[in-house]
Design a protein around this motif. Sequence first.
Motif, PDB file in Angstrom:
ATOM      1  N   LEU A  15       0.840  -1.195   0.000  1.00 33.21           N
ATOM      2  CA  LEU A  15       0.000   0.000   0.000  1.00 33.21           C
ATOM      3  C   LEU A  15       0.878   1.249   0.000  1.00 33.21           C
ATOM      4  N   SER A  16       0.538   2.185  -0.856  1.00 31.22           N
ATOM      5  CA  SER A  16       1.264   3.459  -0.905  1.00 31.22           C
ATOM      6  C   SER A  16       0.494   4.558  -0.171  1.00 31.22           C
ATOM      7  N   LYS A  17      -0.708   4.236   0.276  1.00 34.69           N
ATOM      8  CA  LYS A  17      -1.550   5.180   1.026  1.00 34.69           C
ATOM      9  C   LYS A  17      -2.285   4.398   2.115  1.00 34.69           C
ATOM     10  N   ASN A  18      -2.720   5.093   3.133  1.00 32.43           N
ATOM     11  CA  ASN A  18      -3.550   4.473   4.163  1.00 32.43           C
ATOM     12  C   ASN A  18      -4.937   4.213   3.599  1.00 32.43           C
ATOM     13  N   VAL A  19      -5.487   3.035   3.917  1.00 29.25           N
ATOM     14  CA  VAL A  19      -6.824   2.658   3.470  1.00 29.25           C
ATOM     15  C   VAL A  19      -7.593   2.148   4.698  1.00 29.25           C
ATOM     16  N   ALA A  20      -8.773   2.682   4.910  1.00 26.71           N
ATOM     17  CA  ALA A  20      -9.604   2.257   6.042  1.00 26.71           C
ATOM     18  C   ALA A  20     -10.036   0.808   5.851  1.00 26.71           C
ATOM     19  N   PRO A  21     -10.161   0.053   6.934  1.00 30.75           N
ATOM     20  CA  PRO A  21     -10.624  -1.332   6.815  1.00 30.75           C
ATOM     21  C   PRO A  21     -11.985  -1.395   6.115  1.00 30.75           C
ATOM     22  N   GLY A  22     -12.179  -2.452   5.337  1.00 34.79           N
ATOM     23  CA  GLY A  22     -13.437  -2.641   4.636  1.00 34.79           C
ATOM     24  C   GLY A  22     -13.262  -3.407   3.345  1.00 34.79           C
ATOM     25  N   ASN A  23     -14.354  -3.612   2.657  1.00 36.91           N
ATOM     26  CA  ASN A  23     -14.347  -4.258   1.345  1.00 36.91           C
ATOM     27  C   ASN A  23     -14.752  -3.218   0.314  1.00 36.91           C
ATOM     28  N   TYR A  24     -13.972  -3.124  -0.758  1.00 36.30           N
ATOM     29  CA  TYR A  24     -14.171  -2.079  -1.756  1.00 36.30           C
ATOM     30  C   TYR A  24     -14.225  -2.684  -3.158  1.00 36.30           C
ATOM     31  N   SER A  25     -14.981  -2.031  -4.023  1.00 38.89           N
ATOM     32  CA  SER A  25     -14.899  -2.291  -5.458  1.00 38.89           C
ATOM     33  C   SER A  25     -13.921  -1.263  -6.003  1.00 38.89           C
ATOM     34  N   VAL A  26     -12.797  -1.746  -6.543  1.00 39.14           N
ATOM     35  CA  VAL A  26     -11.740  -0.845  -7.013  1.00 39.14           C
ATOM     36  C   VAL A  26     -11.420  -1.134  -8.468  1.00 39.14           C
ATOM     37  N   THR A  27     -10.609  -0.269  -9.040  1.00 38.11           N
ATOM     38  CA  THR A  27     -10.159  -0.439 -10.416  1.00 38.11           C
ATOM     39  C   THR A  27      -8.727  -0.945 -10.412  1.00 38.11           C
TER      40      THR A  27
END
Length: 195
Positions: A157-169
């Motif tokens: 990871l290059s950035k902080n991401v909050a916990p969760g499930n995401y639809s990403v590209t």
Amino acid sequence: MTIEKINESKGKKEDKKRKRKWPYILAILLLLLLLLLLLLRSCGNQHPCPNPPPSSSVPSSSVPSLDDTGSAEPGSGSTPSRQEILSRLQKQEVTVTDKVSAQASFLNGSKGTSGTWEVENPSFNTVIMQCEIVLNGETVAKSAPIYPGQHIDGLTLSKNVAPGNYSVTAAIKYYNKTTKAYLGMADYKIRLSVS
């Protein structure tokens, strides 16, 4: 019957034959004209027409360069569809097969955390691939360049991401194997899981 009458009779028959041929000749000419107009019209509606002048559809000012350290700047001015990219690559006689897993997982969302995501660049491809995971328009992880015959099992990871499930590209950028010039990009929708 005199010779004059015979010649006159033959002349009338030949005139009748000539008069009967004109409608056929005129119909053929009209048909050829119609076909020519249809060809010109279809060439005007389709792009490119046969034998277009060579050009690049990506302006050189927005073409990202291949960064072997994995820290290249993300994005381009406009994002063509996956089909447009594949079409452009086909025109350049480049065939690409992507093997991308449908989910990336990270144990936590802190910057610098390593996670799992599998991407393979099959050995028969003729391009270098570099992959990014984009969440809400922002790159949160980027792979090192993947040469033909190589794969990655994960990213950092290059950035902080909050916990969760995401639809990403999953944005996959293609580069020429020899010159490392940018060729195009394809996007896939994948799931991002952060614990």
